[in-house]
Motif scaffolding. Structure first.
Motif, PDB file in Angstrom:
ATOM      1  N   ASP A   1     -18.471 -18.330  10.117  1.00 54.15           N
ATOM      2  CA  ASP A   1     -18.620 -17.465   8.944  1.00 54.15           C
ATOM      3  C   ASP A   1     -18.498 -18.252   7.640  1.00 54.15           C
ATOM      4  O   ASP A   1     -18.119 -17.691   6.603  1.00 54.15           O
ATOM      5  CB  ASP A   1     -17.559 -16.358   8.970  1.00 54.15           C
ATOM      6  CG  ASP A   1     -17.704 -15.458  10.195  1.00 54.15           C
ATOM      7  OD1 ASP A   1     -18.851 -15.163  10.566  1.00 54.15           O
ATOM      8  OD2 ASP A   1     -16.669 -15.071  10.773  1.00 54.15           O
TER       9      ASP A   1
ATOM     10  N   PRO B   1     -20.499 -19.920   4.899  1.00 56.86           N
ATOM     11  CA  PRO B   1     -21.835 -20.127   4.344  1.00 56.86           C
ATOM     12  C   PRO B   1     -21.982 -21.516   3.735  1.00 56.86           C
ATOM     13  O   PRO B   1     -21.031 -22.076   3.190  1.00 56.86           O
ATOM     14  CB  PRO B   1     -21.943 -19.037   3.270  1.00 56.86           C
ATOM     15  CG  PRO B   1     -20.541 -18.690   2.921  1.00 56.86           C
ATOM     16  CD  PRO B   1     -19.748 -18.875   4.182  1.00 56.86           C
ATOM     17  N   GLY B   2     -23.176 -22.069   3.854  1.00 57.91           N
ATOM     18  CA  GLY B   2     -23.452 -23.369   3.263  1.00 57.91           C
ATOM     19  C   GLY B   2     -23.026 -24.542   4.105  1.00 57.91           C
ATOM     20  O   GLY B   2     -23.228 -25.692   3.716  1.00 57.91           O
TER      21      GLY B   2
ATOM     22  N   ARG C   1     -23.146 -25.976   8.193  1.00 61.65           N
ATOM     23  CA  ARG C   1     -23.598 -25.723   9.564  1.00 61.65           C
ATOM     24  C   ARG C   1     -23.392 -26.963  10.411  1.00 61.65           C
ATOM     25  O   ARG C   1     -23.298 -28.087   9.883  1.00 61.65           O
ATOM     26  CB  ARG C   1     -25.051 -25.269   9.611  1.00 61.65           C
ATOM     27  CG  ARG C   1     -26.092 -26.272   9.159  1.00 61.65           C
ATOM     28  CD  ARG C   1     -27.448 -25.584   9.126  1.00 61.65           C
ATOM     29  NE  ARG C   1     -28.533 -26.460   8.723  1.00 61.65           N
ATOM     30  CZ  ARG C   1     -29.482 -26.926   9.544  1.00 61.65           C
ATOM     31  NH1 ARG C   1     -29.445 -26.609  10.826  1.00 61.65           N
ATOM     32  NH2 ARG C   1     -30.446 -27.703   9.090  1.00 61.65           N
TER      33      ARG C   1
ATOM     34  N   LYS D   1     -13.191 -25.117   4.015  1.00 65.32           N
ATOM     35  CA  LYS D   1     -13.302 -23.851   3.268  1.00 65.32           C
ATOM     36  C   LYS D   1     -12.822 -24.041   1.836  1.00 65.32           C
ATOM     37  O   LYS D   1     -13.432 -23.573   0.876  1.00 65.32           O
ATOM     38  CB  LYS D   1     -12.494 -22.764   3.951  1.00 65.32           C
ATOM     39  CG  LYS D   1     -13.066 -22.302   5.289  1.00 65.32           C
ATOM     40  CD  LYS D   1     -12.166 -21.252   5.940  1.00 65.32           C
ATOM     41  CE  LYS D   1     -12.729 -20.789   7.278  1.00 65.32           C
ATOM     42  NZ  LYS D   1     -11.834 -19.819   7.953  1.00 65.32           N
TER      43      LYS D   1
ATOM     44  N   ALA E   1     -19.995 -24.424   0.104  1.00 64.96           N
ATOM     45  CA  ALA E   1     -21.176 -23.586  -0.086  1.00 64.96           C
ATOM     46  C   ALA E   1     -21.615 -23.516  -1.538  1.00 64.96           C
ATOM     47  O   ALA E   1     -22.706 -23.031  -1.841  1.00 64.96           O
ATOM     48  CB  ALA E   1     -20.902 -22.177   0.439  1.00 64.96           C
TER      49      ALA E   1
END
Length: 385
Positions: free
Chosen positions: A280, A282-283, A285, A376, A381
């Motif tokens: 979860d 974003p930005g 992977r 995080k 992101a």
């Protein structure tokens, strides 16, 4: 919390194995190397194996074993460590770089086919990060176009594809046991071949071209009933290299080989935890299409972030005492291969997004969570300011 990038998983068993070699007082190329070669051949189900001092040496000797004519071209992915390409240069051959698939980062087999010419004789297929090249398709291309295939398995010791050990699909396979790899002998490597004659072709080359190594001469002298006063005799028929593995390394390797399946399974579990943590975010992977339960053996875990943010993310992780790296800057961007700059545009673009994160068998779940939390916090992101 300090989190290393890599860490070899070694302990008392390896120390005991070294002590045994010390007790026997034969530290060089000897019976432990022969035992490790046999054990490795059985493990990957190869008819022949040759222990050397690095995967670089294995790659060099693999190309040498093919005895390719002068002017031959060897296809090599640009997204790899330099040793993959040096194996051709060491043999006086020409390197042709192949671009990578944007999703798997493995060599793009469509691009590979486009680069084949009448002078192309061989392919070095690198299982980058541990994710396997599409070997069934590559072997079909190689058979149709008359190419020899060398598998660079530096990143995937113990990995399998469709139930078959990586390193045994091609004509020759080369493995790394360097300190940071899937298993270690400190430094070391192994060459395997489907045709034992290819291994025997280069066996003297790993020992300076000498036709009978010191251990063989010693055992010939001490064997029961031996009375040959010329046990010391050997001959040199060609220029070889000081590439031999020694018994200290092989003793460690025999222990590590027993641990390899468990170490690879632990890396798979850590990767699964990483993937859950990134799900979860974003930005960010995963670097590769990791499949922890597919029988693959992964050496690195990494992520992709926006190219303009990568260095900021690396700095933030450093501030949180999380080690990182980038594997790799494409070979076409190094001064040695400056003439090839621009030849592999996908690799030359994607590498700006890549960050290698900590992964090693002794890593804890808590350390994985700490790295994920640090990512995080980095705001990976966010768009570049």
């Amino acid at each position: 919390m300090h989190v290393r990038l890599f860490k070899p998983s070694v302990g008392q068993e390896e120390l005991d194995a070294i002590a045994d070699v010390f007790d026997r007082a034969w530290l060089g190329l000897g019976p432990k190397v022969a035992a490790f070669e046999q054990a490795w051949a059985e493990y990957v189900d190869a008819p022949a194996a040759l222990g050397v001092n690095s995967a670089t040496a294995a790659l060099h000797l693999a190309v040498t074993a093919l005895d390719l004519p002068p002017g031959s071209k060897v296809l090599v992915p640009s997204m790899t460590f330099v040793a993959s390409a040096l194996s051709a240069l060491y043999n006086g051959l020409d390197v042709v770089f192949v671009d990578c698939d944007p999703e798997t980062l493995q060599m793009d087999l469509d691009d590979l086919e486009r680069r084949i010419t009448p002078e192309t004789r061989a392919v070095v297929a690198v299982h980058f990060g541990g994710y396997p090249v599409d070997m069934p398709r590559l072997m079909e291309i190689a058979g149709r176009r008359g190419l020899k295939v060398i598998e660079d398995c530096a990143h995937c010791a113990g990995g399998r594809l469709d139930g078959r050990a990586l390193g045994t699909w091609g004509d020759l396979g080369c493995f790394s046991f360097e300190e940071k790899k899937c298993m270690t002998t400190g430094d070391g490597g192994m060459l395997v071949a489907r045709d034992p004659a290819l291994v025997e072709r280069v066996r003297p080359n790993r020992w300076l071209g000498i036709d009978k190594d010191t251990w063989k001469r010693q055992t010939g002298y001490t064997a029961e009933g031996a009375d040959d006063a010329r046990h010391w005799h050997y001959e040199v028929a060609e220029a070889g290299y000081k590439y031999n593995m020694n018994d200290l390394a092989a003793a460690i390797g025999l222990v590590q080989l027993k641990k390899l399946p468990a170490m690879n399974a632990r890396r798979g579990a850590l990767i699964a935890r990483y993937l859950d943590g990134l799900a979860d975010m974003p930005g960010v992977r995963p670097l590769l299409p990791y499949q922890p339960d597919a029988g693959h053996a992964y050496w690195i875990f990494g992520v992709r972030v926006e190219a303009g943010r990568r260095d900021d993310v690396i700095r933030h992780l450093k501030a949180r005492d999380v080690a990182t790296s980038v594997h790799y800057m494409p070979l076409t961007l190094h001064p040695l291969f400056a003439a090839h700059a621009g030849a592999t545009p996908v690799a030359e673009s994607l590498w700006h997004e890549m960050i290698t994160l900590p992964l090693f068998p002794d890593m804890t779940d808590e350390q994985v969570d700490y790295v994920v939390d640090a990512l995080k916090e980095a705001g990976a992101a966010r768009a570049p300011v």
